[in-house]
Design a protein around this motif. Structure first.
Motif, PDB file in Angstrom:
ATOM      1  N   GLU A  15       0.834  -1.209   0.000  1.00 44.25           N
ATOM      2  CA  GLU A  15       0.000   0.000   0.000  1.00 44.25           C
ATOM      3  C   GLU A  15       0.867   1.258   0.000  1.00 44.25           C
ATOM      4  O   GLU A  15       0.480   2.281  -0.568  1.00 44.25           O
ATOM      5  CB  GLU A  15      -0.959   0.025   1.186  1.00 44.25           C
ATOM      6  CG  GLU A  15      -1.991   1.146   1.060  1.00 44.25           C
ATOM      7  CD  GLU A  15      -3.178   1.007   1.990  1.00 44.25           C
ATOM      8  OE1 GLU A  15      -4.145   1.749   1.790  1.00 44.25           O
ATOM      9  OE2 GLU A  15      -3.139   0.158   2.898  1.00 44.25           O
ATOM     10  N   LEU A  18       1.446   1.700  -3.531  1.00 40.29           N
ATOM     11  CA  LEU A  18       0.237   2.175  -4.203  1.00 40.29           C
ATOM     12  C   LEU A  18       0.015   3.667  -3.951  1.00 40.29           C
ATOM     13  O   LEU A  18      -0.358   4.404  -4.864  1.00 40.29           O
ATOM     14  CB  LEU A  18      -0.972   1.373  -3.729  1.00 40.29           C
ATOM     15  CG  LEU A  18      -2.322   1.725  -4.357  1.00 40.29           C
ATOM     16  CD1 LEU A  18      -2.266   1.628  -5.877  1.00 40.29           C
ATOM     17  CD2 LEU A  18      -3.423   0.825  -3.799  1.00 40.29           C
ATOM     18  N   LYS A  19       0.250   4.101  -2.723  1.00 40.12           N
ATOM     19  CA  LYS A  19       0.088   5.521  -2.410  1.00 40.12           C
ATOM     20  C   LYS A  19       1.094   6.377  -3.186  1.00 40.12           C
ATOM     21  O   LYS A  19       0.758   7.452  -3.683  1.00 40.12           O
ATOM     22  CB  LYS A  19       0.242   5.745  -0.913  1.00 40.12           C
ATOM     23  CG  LYS A  19      -0.937   5.241  -0.086  1.00 40.12           C
ATOM     24  CD  LYS A  19      -0.733   5.498   1.405  1.00 40.12           C
ATOM     25  CE  LYS A  19      -1.957   5.040   2.205  1.00 40.12           C
ATOM     26  NZ  LYS A  19      -1.781   5.266   3.655  1.00 40.12           N
ATOM     27  N   ALA A  22      -0.049   6.464  -6.769  1.00 41.30           N
ATOM     28  CA  ALA A  22      -1.209   7.354  -6.919  1.00 41.30           C
ATOM     29  C   ALA A  22      -0.758   8.800  -7.029  1.00 41.30           C
ATOM     30  O   ALA A  22      -1.293   9.573  -7.844  1.00 41.30           O
ATOM     31  CB  ALA A  22      -2.164   7.175  -5.747  1.00 41.30           C
ATOM     32  N   LYS A  26      -1.339  11.121 -10.394  1.00 38.63           N
ATOM     33  CA  LYS A  26      -2.024  12.414 -10.387  1.00 38.63           C
ATOM     34  C   LYS A  26      -1.155  13.509 -10.993  1.00 38.63           C
ATOM     35  O   LYS A  26      -1.654  14.394 -11.687  1.00 38.63           O
ATOM     36  CB  LYS A  26      -2.435  12.783  -8.959  1.00 38.63           C
ATOM     37  CG  LYS A  26      -3.563  11.912  -8.412  1.00 38.63           C
ATOM     38  CD  LYS A  26      -3.881  12.233  -6.962  1.00 38.63           C
ATOM     39  CE  LYS A  26      -4.991  11.332  -6.423  1.00 38.63           C
ATOM     40  NZ  LYS A  26      -5.282  11.597  -4.999  1.00 38.63           N
ATOM     41  N   THR A  70      -9.191  -0.304  -3.702  1.00 33.65           N
ATOM     42  CA  THR A  70      -9.354   0.716  -4.753  1.00 33.65           C
ATOM     43  C   THR A  70     -10.386   1.781  -4.406  1.00 33.65           C
ATOM     44  O   THR A  70     -10.514   2.769  -5.127  1.00 33.65           O
ATOM     45  CB  THR A  70      -9.741   0.049  -6.084  1.00 33.65           C
ATOM     46  OG1 THR A  70     -10.921  -0.742  -5.902  1.00 33.65           O
ATOM     47  CG2 THR A  70      -8.609  -0.823  -6.609  1.00 33.65           C
ATOM     48  N   TYR A  74      -7.389   8.230  -1.294  1.00 34.20           N
ATOM     49  CA  TYR A  74      -6.206   8.729  -2.000  1.00 34.20           C
ATOM     50  C   TYR A  74      -6.171   8.305  -3.473  1.00 34.20           C
ATOM     51  O   TYR A  74      -5.352   8.796  -4.250  1.00 34.20           O
ATOM     52  CB  TYR A  74      -4.915   8.302  -1.290  1.00 34.20           C
ATOM     53  CG  TYR A  74      -4.683   6.814  -1.177  1.00 34.20           C
ATOM     54  CD1 TYR A  74      -4.133   6.086  -2.228  1.00 34.20           C
ATOM     55  CD2 TYR A  74      -4.997   6.129  -0.006  1.00 34.20           C
ATOM     56  CE1 TYR A  74      -3.913   4.728  -2.128  1.00 34.20           C
ATOM     57  CE2 TYR A  74      -4.782   4.765   0.113  1.00 34.20           C
ATOM     58  CZ  TYR A  74      -4.233   4.072  -0.947  1.00 34.20           C
ATOM     59  OH  TYR A  74      -4.004   2.716  -0.836  1.00 34.20           O
ATOM     60  N   LEU A  75      -7.080   7.382  -3.855  1.00 32.42           N
ATOM     61  CA  LEU A  75      -7.142   6.946  -5.252  1.00 32.42           C
ATOM     62  C   LEU A  75      -8.250   7.650  -6.039  1.00 32.42           C
ATOM     63  O   LEU A  75      -8.437   7.382  -7.225  1.00 32.42           O
ATOM     64  CB  LEU A  75      -7.362   5.435  -5.320  1.00 32.42           C
ATOM     65  CG  LEU A  75      -6.177   4.566  -4.871  1.00 32.42           C
ATOM     66  CD1 LEU A  75      -6.588   3.110  -4.768  1.00 32.42           C
ATOM     67  CD2 LEU A  75      -5.005   4.720  -5.833  1.00 32.42           C
ATOM     68  N   LYS A  76      -8.939   8.548  -5.387  1.00 30.49           N
ATOM     69  CA  LYS A  76     -10.037   9.258  -6.058  1.00 30.49           C
ATOM     70  C   LYS A  76      -9.499  10.050  -7.247  1.00 30.49           C
ATOM     71  O   LYS A  76      -8.533  10.788  -7.149  1.00 30.49           O
ATOM     72  CB  LYS A  76     -10.735  10.204  -5.078  1.00 30.49           C
ATOM     73  CG  LYS A  76     -11.967  10.872  -5.668  1.00 30.49           C
ATOM     74  CD  LYS A  76     -12.682  11.732  -4.634  1.00 30.49           C
ATOM     75  CE  LYS A  76     -13.935  12.380  -5.227  1.00 30.49           C
ATOM     76  NZ  LYS A  76     -14.652  13.221  -4.233  1.00 30.49           N
ATOM     77  N   VAL A  78      -8.095   8.796  -9.878  1.00 29.56           N
ATOM     78  CA  VAL A  78      -7.010   8.087 -10.567  1.00 29.56           C
ATOM     79  C   VAL A  78      -7.598   6.981 -11.443  1.00 29.56           C
ATOM     80  O   VAL A  78      -8.419   6.184 -10.985  1.00 29.56           O
ATOM     81  CB  VAL A  78      -6.020   7.475  -9.559  1.00 29.56           C
ATOM     82  CG1 VAL A  78      -4.932   6.680 -10.299  1.00 29.56           C
ATOM     83  CG2 VAL A  78      -5.389   8.555  -8.698  1.00 29.56           C
ATOM     84  N   MET A  80      -7.719   3.498 -12.977  1.00 28.46           N
ATOM     85  CA  MET A  80      -7.176   2.242 -12.462  1.00 28.46           C
ATOM     86  C   MET A  80      -7.613   1.034 -13.280  1.00 28.46           C
ATOM     87  O   MET A  80      -8.659   1.036 -13.894  1.00 28.46           O
ATOM     88  CB  MET A  80      -7.626   2.033 -11.011  1.00 28.46           C
ATOM     89  CG  MET A  80      -6.967   2.931 -10.010  1.00 28.46           C
ATOM     90  SD  MET A  80      -7.589   2.593  -8.337  1.00 28.46           S
ATOM     91  CE  MET A  80      -9.232   3.307  -8.436  1.00 28.46           C
TER      92      MET A  80
END
Length: 275
Positions: A15, A18-19, A22, A26, A70, A74-76, A78, A80
């Protein structure tokens, strides 16, 4: 940077990756591709009658965990894509990245010495087999605005390809890296005159000019890992970039143990690029 691959095992370390991905996505309007590789129990084989049922169950379970992951804030925004593979074959992540036309793999790792599917050995497998850069992170990054970057090499001709690949990434994130050479006493010592010639010859072959000569730095130390750590600590480095030799071995400058020390044990984010 059109696409970024992130291997996910649902640990805190993946994670972290992933962060970081992300944030990069962005900044560069990239698509991220989450890859989960199912780890089947050793007792099963393709010929077991319950094999298919087990696969279906594990896929459904992974899909539910992916849905939770998902949906994180923080993935808003993005873009995927999720890929779930049936077998844990880490070397094929590099091939998958090529198939998906990805520009970067971001991988979470806490290095050697811990029990997880992201041990140093699996990190090494991905690094050795990936033809695209691999960014390895060990902790949650507050920012991916890498301002202070160092590219560590022996600056021999075989490292030019890795240097050029790294430069593509550096241009993308708009940073000029320090080009660091570690001078060692144990048979690898290079005189000042030899070092100057090597740097100039390397840049003329790689860039066709000496514009980046001012970015060279050399440190004297007893080992590469000590020299890199000292330089990074003293200069507030955000990212360490190292060339690798892929499947055959890590670069002659970075023997296997040194490369794994830098990639797995360094607390800094590490970007590996294939020679």
């Amino acid at each position: 940077m059109k696409k970024i691959i992130i291997p996910v095992d649902f640990s805190e370390y993946s994670e972290f990756a992933l962060k970081a991905a992300a944030q990069l996505a962005k900044k560069h309007t990239s698509e991220i591709i989450l890859v989960h590789m199912l780890e089947m129990p050793m007792a099963y084989s393709n010929h077991d009658t319950d094999y298919s049922k087990t696969i279906v169950f594990m896929i459904k379970h992974a899909e539910k965990k992916m849905e939770t992951l998902t949906s994180q804030p923080y993935l808003k925004g993005v873009k995927m894509k999720v890929i779930i593979k049936h077998f844990t074959v880490f070397p094929e992540i590099g091939d998958l990245a090529i198939d998906q036309e990805a520009s970067l793999i971001v991988m979470g790792s806490h290095g050697a010495g811990h029990h997880s599917s992201f041990l140093g050995s699996n990190t090494e497998k991905v690094v050795r087999n990936s033809k695209i850069p691999v960014l390895i992170v060990k902790e949650e990054l507050k920012t991916v605005d890498f301002k202070n970057v160092v590219f560590v090499s022996d600056f021999k001709m075989e490292s030019i390809n890795a240097y050029l690949k790294a430069q593509e990434f550096f241009k993308l994130i708009q940073v000029k890296p320090t080009l660091l050479f570690i001078n060692k006493p144990d048979g690898g010592f290079v005189s000042t005159a030899e070092m100057k010639y090597r740097f100039e010859n390397f840049l003329m072959k790689a860039d066709g000019n000496l514009d980046n000569l001012e970015y060279f730095a050399n440190y004297d130390d007893y080992s590469v890992i000590q020299g890199v750590k000292y330089y990074a600590d003293e200069n507030n480095i955000d990212l360490i970039c190292i060339p690798t030799h892929g499947k055959s071995s890590i670069s002659k400058f970075f023997n296997q143990s040194v490369s794994l020390d830098i990639a797995n044990k360094s607390s800094y984010p590490v970007l590996t690029v294939l020679i």
